[in-house]
Write an enzyme that holds these catalytic residues in place. Structure first.
Site, mmCIF file in Angstrom:
data_model
loop_
_atom_site.group_PDB
_atom_site.id
_atom_site.type_symbol
_atom_site.label_atom_id
_atom_site.label_comp_id
_atom_site.label_asym_id
_atom_site.label_seq_id
_atom_site.Cartn_x
_atom_site.Cartn_y
_atom_site.Cartn_z
ATOM 1 N N TYR A 32 -29.803 40.568 -17.691
ATOM 2 C CA TYR A 32 -29.125 40.011 -18.861
ATOM 3 C C TYR A 32 -28.444 38.691 -18.542
ATOM 4 O O TYR A 32 -28.350 38.290 -17.377
ATOM 5 C CB TYR A 32 -28.106 41.024 -19.408
ATOM 6 N N ARG A 51 -31.278 31.225 -14.404
ATOM 7 C CA ARG A 51 -30.865 32.442 -13.699
ATOM 8 C C ARG A 51 -31.510 33.678 -14.324
ATOM 9 O O ARG A 51 -31.878 34.628 -13.630
ATOM 10 C CB ARG A 51 -29.336 32.563 -13.697
ATOM 11 N N ARG A 99 -41.127 58.192 -19.998
ATOM 12 C CA ARG A 99 -40.205 58.103 -18.869
ATOM 13 C C ARG A 99 -40.877 58.410 -17.534
ATOM 14 O O ARG A 99 -41.483 59.475 -17.363
ATOM 15 C CB ARG A 99 -39.026 59.066 -19.073
ATOM 16 N N HIS A 101 -40.382 56.929 -13.189
ATOM 17 C CA HIS A 101 -39.753 55.933 -12.314
ATOM 18 C C HIS A 101 -40.686 54.758 -12.034
ATOM 19 O O HIS A 101 -40.250 53.636 -11.837
ATOM 20 C CB HIS A 101 -39.339 56.576 -10.989
ATOM 21 N N LYS A 146 -28.713 39.696 -11.885
ATOM 22 C CA LYS A 146 -27.821 40.048 -13.001
ATOM 23 C C LYS A 146 -28.452 41.237 -13.738
ATOM 24 O O LYS A 146 -28.989 41.115 -14.845
ATOM 25 C CB LYS A 146 -27.578 38.837 -13.906
ATOM 26 N N GLU A 178 -16.435 39.825 -4.753
ATOM 27 C CA GLU A 178 -16.233 39.181 -6.052
ATOM 28 C C GLU A 178 -15.513 40.153 -6.982
ATOM 29 O O GLU A 178 -15.267 41.307 -6.627
ATOM 30 C CB GLU A 178 -17.580 38.760 -6.662
ATOM 31 N N LEU A 202 -22.887 37.739 -7.420
ATOM 32 C CA LEU A 202 -23.659 36.997 -8.408
ATOM 33 C C LEU A 202 -23.313 35.517 -8.261
ATOM 34 O O LEU A 202 -22.140 35.151 -8.169
ATOM 35 C CB LEU A 202 -23.305 37.469 -9.824
HETATM 36 C C1 LIG Z 1 -20.335 40.529 -11.065
HETATM 37 C C2 LIG Z 1 -20.150 39.157 -11.614
HETATM 38 N N1 LIG Z 1 -19.873 38.143 -10.783
HETATM 39 C C3 LIG Z 1 -19.686 36.890 -11.235
HETATM 40 C C4 LIG Z 1 -19.759 36.601 -12.587
HETATM 41 C C5 LIG Z 1 -19.543 35.188 -13.065
HETATM 42 O O1 LIG Z 1 -20.762 34.622 -13.462
HETATM 43 P P1 LIG Z 1 -20.833 33.497 -14.565
HETATM 44 O O2 LIG Z 1 -19.908 32.408 -14.122
HETATM 45 O O3 LIG Z 1 -22.255 33.060 -14.551
HETATM 46 O O4 LIG Z 1 -20.413 34.103 -15.856
HETATM 47 C C6 LIG Z 1 -20.062 37.621 -13.497
HETATM 48 C C7 LIG Z 1 -20.151 37.335 -14.929
HETATM 49 O O5 LIG Z 1 -20.181 38.191 -15.761
HETATM 50 C C8 LIG Z 1 -20.268 38.936 -13.006
HETATM 51 O O6 LIG Z 1 -20.562 39.953 -13.838
#
Ligand SMILES: Cc1ncc(COP(=O)(O)O)c(C=O)c1O
Length: 285
Positions: A32, A51, A99, A101, A146, A178, A202
């Site tokens: 997403y 991304r 369904r 895997h 993501k 993070e 991320l």
């Molecule tokens: C786990 C995580 N890290 C970092 C970020 C920050 O990413 P962005 O600046 O692209 O929104 C997000 C954004 O939702 C996130 O879910």
């Protein structure tokens, strides 16, 4: 009336439905993006779409449209919903199939959905800063994707909220990774330090913008792992995300960060970031 994008068609949002055997619903088998909209314009849209392609590619989903086509569809969705200030949520899953895997046959089309959400800027929090907690990072080892699978993130965010905090800062042992939905930065002796963009975090689009702004404004940056002790001993702490922008962190686990007020480097970056929004989207509402 609100509209949503479903597999290339803009339809009434109330009619946008997916099958109970959609793999996103059953397995979280998809990826997403969240794109911020200011003044009716998408901020850093190309970076988000790149991304999106990269995340999809890492799990073997091929987008049925080019990024240019998706951008055009999102533009149209924004216009139809007359969204001026808010977010676009967009996701793609591996489609609908009995369904199993195993991945379904290649001819099963992915499901692409997008819709819009009105959302103000968190101005009061940006001004005052936010409180956080520390929590062990229990997620998988491909946090660079993501993915729709957000259970670890959700549990961390819930814990933070129950503690009266805005965000959970995650760490693997001594290493800070993070936030549950944000990237984390410390400032020490004028240097901005943030985790390198590897498989453990991320690669935030906001992070990229911020590091670019640091570069342009001669603010030194170190992209490296930093420890929980360094976090506790920082002069300033802030977090960033598409919806939180450059957000000062003023408390961690009930202890103030330095004097307990947003720091000067954080304030400068907030100003530069707002200028960047104005540059890309013209007016900041
Ligand atoms: C786990 C995580 N890290 C970092 C970020 C920050 O990413 P962005 O600046 O692209 O929104 C997000 C954004 O939702 C996130 O879910």
């Amino acid at each position: 009336m609100a509209f949503a994008l479903l597999n290339g068609q803009i339809i009434n949002r109330s009619e946008a439905k997916v099958d109970i055997e959609d793999r996103g619903y059953q397995f979280g088998d998809g990826v997403y993006e969240v794109i911020r909209v200011y003044n009716g314009k998408m901020f850093t849209v190309n970076e988000h779409l790149q991304r999106f392609v990269k995340s999809a590619d890492s799990i073997g989903i091929t987008l049925p449209y080019t990024t240019k086509e998706i951008a055009e569809m999102l533009e149209e969705l924004l216009k139809k919903n007359n969204l001026k200030l808010g977010n676009i949520y967009m996701q793609i899953t591996r489609g609908t199939a009995p369904r199993n895997h195993l991945f379904p046959p290649a001819n099963v089309p992915p499901t692409l959905v997008a819709y819009t959400i009105k959302a103000d800027r968190p101005v009061e929090k940006l001004e005052k800063g936010v409180k956080t907690i520390l929590t062990e990072d229990i997620r998988w080892l491909r946090c660079d994707i993501k993915s729709l699978n957000l259970l670890g993130n959700l549990l961390a965010k819930q814990k933070a909220t129950e503690a009266g905090c805005y965000e959970a800062i995650q760490h693997r042992g001594q290493d800070v990774t993070e936030g549950s939905s944000s990237n984390i930065y410390i400032v020490k002796n004028g240097v901005v330090i943030t985790h390198e963009s590897d498989h453990l975090i991320l690669k935030g689009i906001t992070k990229d913008v911020i590091l670019g702004l640091c570069g342009k404004n001669n603010i030194p940056v170190e992209e490296r792992t930093f420890s929980v002790d360094e976090l506790r001993d920082a002069d300033e702490v802030f977090l960033s995300s598409t919806t939180s922008e450059v957000m000062p962190v003023i408390e961690i686990n009930g202890t103030k960060v330095a004097s307990g007020a947003p720091g000067s480097v954080t304030r400068k970056l907030q100003t530069f970031f707002e200028q960047e929004i104005e540059r890309q989207c013209r007016i900041l509402e």
